[in-house]
Scaffold this motif. Sequence first.
Motif, PDB file in Angstrom:
ATOM      1  N   PRO A 133      50.638  51.854  42.810  1.00 33.06           N
ATOM      2  CA  PRO A 133      50.790  51.757  41.282  1.00 33.06           C
ATOM      3  C   PRO A 133      52.003  51.067  40.867  1.00 33.06           C
ATOM      4  N   ASP A 134      53.047  51.299  41.842  1.00 36.80           N
ATOM      5  CA  ASP A 134      54.100  50.530  41.441  1.00 36.80           C
ATOM      6  C   ASP A 134      54.161  48.999  41.227  1.00 36.80           C
ATOM      7  N   VAL A 135      53.129  48.414  42.120  1.00 37.63           N
ATOM      8  CA  VAL A 135      52.802  47.092  42.078  1.00 37.63           C
ATOM      9  C   VAL A 135      51.766  46.741  41.401  1.00 37.63           C
ATOM     10  N   ALA A 136      50.757  47.565  41.082  1.00 39.46           N
ATOM     11  CA  ALA A 136      49.406  46.914  40.576  1.00 39.46           C
ATOM     12  C   ALA A 136      48.875  48.075  39.910  1.00 39.46           C
ATOM     13  N   GLU A 137      48.117  47.835  38.767  1.00 39.31           N
ATOM     14  CA  GLU A 137      47.301  48.624  38.370  1.00 39.31           C
ATOM     15  C   GLU A 137      45.705  48.038  37.980  1.00 39.31           C
ATOM     16  N   PRO A 138      44.662  48.927  38.024  1.00 35.88           N
ATOM     17  CA  PRO A 138      43.297  48.203  37.630  1.00 35.88           C
ATOM     18  C   PRO A 138      43.192  47.594  36.421  1.00 35.88           C
ATOM     19  N   LEU A 139      42.487  46.467  36.219  1.00 42.54           N
ATOM     20  CA  LEU A 139      42.511  45.667  34.988  1.00 42.54           C
ATOM     21  C   LEU A 139      41.125  45.585  34.582  1.00 42.54           C
ATOM     22  N   ASN A 140      40.572  45.616  33.358  1.00 37.34           N
ATOM     23  CA  ASN A 140      39.450  45.618  32.964  1.00 37.34           C
ATOM     24  C   ASN A 140      39.153  44.720  31.833  1.00 37.34           C
ATOM     25  N   GLN A 141      40.093  43.750  31.452  1.00 36.93           N
ATOM     26  CA  GLN A 141      39.742  42.791  30.467  1.00 36.93           C
ATOM     27  C   GLN A 141      40.512  41.689  30.939  1.00 36.93           C
ATOM     28  N   VAL A 142      40.309  40.578  30.524  1.00 45.80           N
ATOM     29  CA  VAL A 142      40.844  39.097  31.240  1.00 45.80           C
ATOM     30  C   VAL A 142      42.218  38.952  30.596  1.00 45.80           C
TER      31      VAL A 142
END
Length: 592
Positions: free
Chosen positions: A374-383
């Motif tokens: 989570p320091d590097v990336a998080e889930p994304l659900n929109q463009v």
Amino acid sequence: MAARECPAAVTIVLATLLAGALAACDGEAGGDGAGGGGTLRIVGAADPDHIDPASGYTFASLSLSRMFARPLFHTRSSNTFEETIPLQPDVARELPTRRNGGISPDGRTYTITLRDGVTWNTRPPREVTAGDYVRGLKRLCNPASPSGGQGYYRSTITGMAAYCDAYAKVDGRNAKAMADFQNRHDIAGLKAKDAKTLVVRLDRPAGDMLDLLGLQFATAAPREYDRYVPDGAEFRRNTISNGPYQITRYTPNTTIVLDRNPAWRADSDPLRPAHVDRIQITLGQDTPDGVQQQLEQGTADLAWDSPVPVAAINRLKAAGDPRFAIRRSPSLSPFLVFNLQSPNNDRALADRRVRQAIAYAVDKSALVKIYGGPDVAEPLNQVIPPGNAGHRRHDSYPTPGSRGDPARCRSLLAAAGHAGGLTLRFPYRVSGNNPKVAQSVQANLAACGITAHLIADGNGTFYSSTLVTPSAAREGRWDVAVPNWSPDWYGNNGRSVIQPLFDGRTYGPNSTNYGGYNNAEVNELIDEALQTEQPARAAELWHDADRLIMADAAVVPFLSANFPIFRSDRVRNAHFIPTIQAYDYSKVRLAS
């Protein structure tokens, strides 16, 4: 977002604090014996998508062309994200405004004056002119290697769209035919008033026009480029520079060498100090672990196209290694794109219900782990990623913990008439995290009855031909793929995500609308957002477009990722460029 215990804002703060703490030791001020000279050694996997600045549209190609091709405006590199946003004069003497007369009262005419002392490395050297910028913008529509960013200018500059439509009919294999077309046809909205004055006229006001003129493919082009097919083999052997470095050796997929440009003057360039003597890029290093090992051992200095491996991220964070940082770079990285032109599976991917089923399949939590947590990336659900105009959280295809829902995927596939599953062709890049991402998505698809055949793309062709050749799409050579997208600029940047990726009118050779998505309602929202001069209203329109795109499942967003980056012991004065996810080669100093 159901998957996370901490919101995105906390993730960004954590990443920024970590980056700041590590940056305190990264020698930004150029100390520890750092000086000028030496060879900056960069290692990576493959050729950039293009070397021609008009065509280049990947991090690698943008990092490269920034050293030898200068736009009118640009941004500064910095390890403070906010300092990288404001536009700065580059070859332009100043930023045009209404107050200084550079922008007309109606917002439709821009008058730009070039600074003195910017020269081409020709023999003898000669000054860059306003006509060279006209030529550079004309080249964006060339039929041999058209720019993926041409839509920005077609939709703004008066006469550009008509010019581009006509240019597309010229023989793209004939350098003389292309040069003749460019030299005999004008664009109504582009004029070199004199050698030092460029006038740009727009169909309607565009509050981000200076940002568009600051993009790397809107650089000047010398008249010598008329001799070559754009980005062809001969062009690549004969690039001409007005920046601090010049390409002196290029061996495809093996080596790119840049040496100092003797015609460049430091007092003419406010953004690139050019400390090292040589930049040597060694390609063919497909394994991120191998690249990382070279950086840590000191046999190389920076990575070209490979991120820091996940195992190394955790180790370097735990050790507080001052050579490691996580830099803020809000992006749609990566995402799944569908080839809507594919004839495979009886054109199944053209059916929105099939794409919606696949949207439920992906385990985004697994991808977060692949990228380093989570320091590097998080889930994304929109463009539209966080930190960009028009971003607002919504999730059209929620799954528990963002882990995917294969049962729902199977059910929706069956309802769409594909209970027996699908077979998809899935090309993937061999560099960085891409193989692991491809394998993870392949397993997710298998869990809902879809067989994905992975096809390794290790020759640097993923962005230069695989995804951007409409005939290959129509023949079904690929069905799904996982590209990355970083906004071309930050700040007033609503145009820089939706338009290049989803404007159906821009689909064609080299288009970044990879899958050929075309929704008339989305196109209308794009036009309306571009015409409004009210940022808040524009942001609403971009958000509305985002919702429609997600309802169509045109793509499946995976992550919004910051960027873990590493430098060797001898690199000092490392300043980050968020839009190309790299340190600024021109600012690097090497420890003595």
